[in-house]
Design an enzyme around this catalytic site. Structure first.
Site, short mmCIF file in Angstrom:
data_model
loop_
_atom_site.label_atom_id
_atom_site.label_comp_id
_atom_site.label_asym_id
_atom_site.label_seq_id
_atom_site.Cartn_x
_atom_site.Cartn_y
_atom_site.Cartn_z
N HIS A 188 0.83 -1.20 0.00
CA HIS A 188 0.00 0.00 0.00
C HIS A 188 0.87 1.25 0.00
CE1 HIS A 188 -2.18 -3.08 2.54
NE2 HIS A 188 -2.98 -2.95 1.49
N HIS A 236 1.33 4.73 1.85
CA HIS A 236 0.99 5.31 3.15
C HIS A 236 1.23 6.82 3.12
CE1 HIS A 236 0.42 1.65 5.80
NE2 HIS A 236 0.70 1.14 4.62
N HIS A 284 -2.90 4.49 5.56
CA HIS A 284 -2.99 4.42 4.10
C HIS A 284 -3.30 5.79 3.52
CE1 HIS A 284 -3.89 -0.14 3.63
NE2 HIS A 284 -2.87 0.10 4.43
N HIS A 319 -11.22 0.87 3.15
CA HIS A 319 -10.17 0.10 2.50
C HIS A 319 -10.72 -0.94 1.53
CE1 HIS A 319 -6.42 -2.01 1.89
NE2 HIS A 319 -7.11 -3.14 2.01
N HIS A 353 -9.27 3.10 -0.73
CA HIS A 353 -8.34 4.20 -0.43
C HIS A 353 -7.58 4.53 -1.71
CE1 HIS A 353 -7.85 2.44 3.91
NE2 HIS A 353 -8.87 3.29 3.86
N ASP A 388 -4.52 2.09 -2.02
CA ASP A 388 -4.70 0.63 -2.08
C ASP A 388 -4.17 0.09 -3.40
OD1 ASP A 388 -5.93 0.77 0.38
OD2 ASP A 388 -7.96 0.44 -0.39
N HIS A 417 3.34 -5.54 3.54
CA HIS A 417 2.84 -6.17 4.77
C HIS A 417 3.15 -7.66 4.79
CE1 HIS A 417 0.41 -2.69 6.21
NE2 HIS A 417 0.51 -2.36 4.94
N ARG A 438 3.79 -4.54 9.13
CA ARG A 438 4.57 -3.93 8.06
C ARG A 438 5.97 -4.55 8.09
NH1 ARG A 438 2.58 2.35 9.08
NH2 ARG A 438 0.37 1.79 9.25
#
Length: 182
Positions: free
Chosen positions: A75, A77, A93, A101, A110, A113, A154, A171
């Site tokens: 993702h 951030h 995010h 999400h 998002h 995403d 992740h 993460r």
């Protein structure tokens, strides 16, 4: 003979000025690109990402190594910081439109995403990801907003629907997105 050279030099300079003026007229976003050096929890570089405008959004090309085999959520951030080992410094995010999400969430996705990345048994992975909701130019959806942005990988796969992060777990890698080529 000198009289002939002076007018030619003036003609050449005028042509150059016209060329320079034309170059500056190219839209700023068309020339933008970005990159990220992806690091693991120990701060070691394990991959790279290159980011370019695409006709339908922003294209992110990712190459990583030394990751656990399997499917991993990835993702964008909201903060351009990657302080290990947990990378909490990267914030939440990227979500300037305040959506939920996931692409499969009726109230999503998002802007940050992305689809999952597959990592092989040898610990390497490569993906070409499209983010139709992010830009590299000006405006609220720009990855180059004040405070920056980061690309985060992740530990588990993103389920594409559970808010706020698709049940993708901790993460495990992070890269600060920076303007310009690599």
């Amino acid at each position: 003979m000198r009289r002939l050279l002076i007018p030619m030099a003036i003609v050449c300079l005028c042509g150059l000025a016209t060329t320079i003026g034309t170059t500056r007229a190219i839209p700023r976003q068309a020339s933008l690109s970005g990159h990220a050096d992806i690091v693991n929890a120990q701060g070691q570089k394990i991959g790279t990402a290159t980011i370019h405008p695409s006709g339908s959004g922003t294209r992110i090309e990712v190459e990583v190594s030394q990751l656990p085999p399997g499917t991993h959520g990835i993702h964008i951030h909201t903060v351009g910081k990657c302080e290990g080992p947990a990378f909490a410094s990267a914030g939440t995010h990227f979500n300037p439109t305040s959506k939920k999400h996931g692409k499969d969430n009726p109230d999503g996705p998002h802007s940050g995403d992305l689809l999952n990345i597959e990592v092989g048994a040898d610990g390497t992975g490569k993906a070409s990801l499209l983010d139709a909701n992010a830009t590299l130019g000006e405006g609220p959806n720009s990855l180059f907003h004040e405070g920056g942005s980061a690309l985060v990988i992740h530990e588990k796969a993103d389920d594409y629907k559970t808010d706020p992060s698709g049940n993708s777990g901790a993460r495990i890698a992070c890269g600060v997105i920076q303007a310009g080529g690599h």
